[in-house]
Design an enzyme around this catalytic site. Sequence first.
Site, short mmCIF file in Angstrom:
data_model
loop_
_atom_site.label_atom_id
_atom_site.label_comp_id
_atom_site.label_asym_id
_atom_site.label_seq_id
_atom_site.Cartn_x
_atom_site.Cartn_y
_atom_site.Cartn_z
N ASP A 58 0.70 -1.19 0.15
CA ASP A 58 -0.01 0.02 0.05
C ASP A 58 0.88 1.22 0.03
O ASP A 58 1.99 1.30 0.30
CB ASP A 58 -1.01 -0.03 1.25
CG ASP A 58 -2.00 -1.00 1.33
OD1 ASP A 58 -1.98 -1.82 0.33
OD2 ASP A 58 -2.94 -0.93 2.31
N HIS A 107 3.66 -2.21 3.33
CA HIS A 107 3.66 -0.90 2.59
C HIS A 107 5.02 -0.35 1.95
O HIS A 107 6.15 -0.85 2.66
CB HIS A 107 3.51 0.10 3.78
CG HIS A 107 2.46 -0.05 4.37
ND1 HIS A 107 2.02 -0.91 5.49
CD2 HIS A 107 1.23 0.83 4.45
CE1 HIS A 107 0.73 -0.78 6.15
NE2 HIS A 107 0.25 0.24 5.29
ZN ZN Z 1 -2.50 3.27 3.03
#
Ligand code: ZN
Length: 241
Positions: free
Chosen positions: A59, A204
């Site tokens: 992400d 992430h």
């Molecule tokens: Zn996010």
Amino acid sequence: MGVILVFFQFLSIWILLLVVLVYLLFLLLVSTNVQWNFFVKAYNSNSRIETREIALTFDDGPVENTLQILALLKKFDMKASFFCIGKHIQENPAIFQQIIDEGHMIGNHTFSHTRKMGFLRTQKIIEEINHCNDIAFEIGGIRLKTFRPPFGIINPKVMRALHITGHQVIGWNVRSYDAVLNSKNFILKRIIKNIKPGDVILLHDNNLLTVEILEQLLLFLQTNNYRSVRVDNLFQIDAYS
Ligand SMILES: [Zn+2]
């Protein structure tokens, strides 16, 4: 008698407050745990899969770190899914295009990833999702159909927005906590401890630690005969329209 009445009035106010507090806590929990499927049916894992496939998901990119992630995925010949932020796509169009060119999946992660996500009006959420889609189409020529909510927040307004945009929600069932923890070993152990086929792992790409543990994670997957595939392949759904 009067004293008893006052006591019970006093008690009922506290009970009322407690009920309200428990209700608010409940709303907070169901809104921030996409994997509970309370407001929207999300794809969180595929426990029925018969192959040793899992899905690595990244992400908040594309950012500079994404390039190192792409290089490692290529080295181990694994595919992943990137839930991109619209404004980051605008800032890094070449990296965005490279993700597509190397065969990974792109999903929508809103335009601005605002911290106020839980407080936005339905119309504003629709704009956030559509704006990200527009940029992905302008730059990469793809119309995104999957969506991952920033901070995992799915409340009734996000639910209404998704009914209108028609995006499919992708959650996760393995949270690495790479965005909040700072111990590489701890994060890696958290991920691999209970790994099983069909898992969706949340990572992430804007986090340097993630890049540092990724090689070990990929090595673990390879030596244990796991393969990382795109989430659209894991769930047999369409990534783009
Ligand atoms: Zn996010």
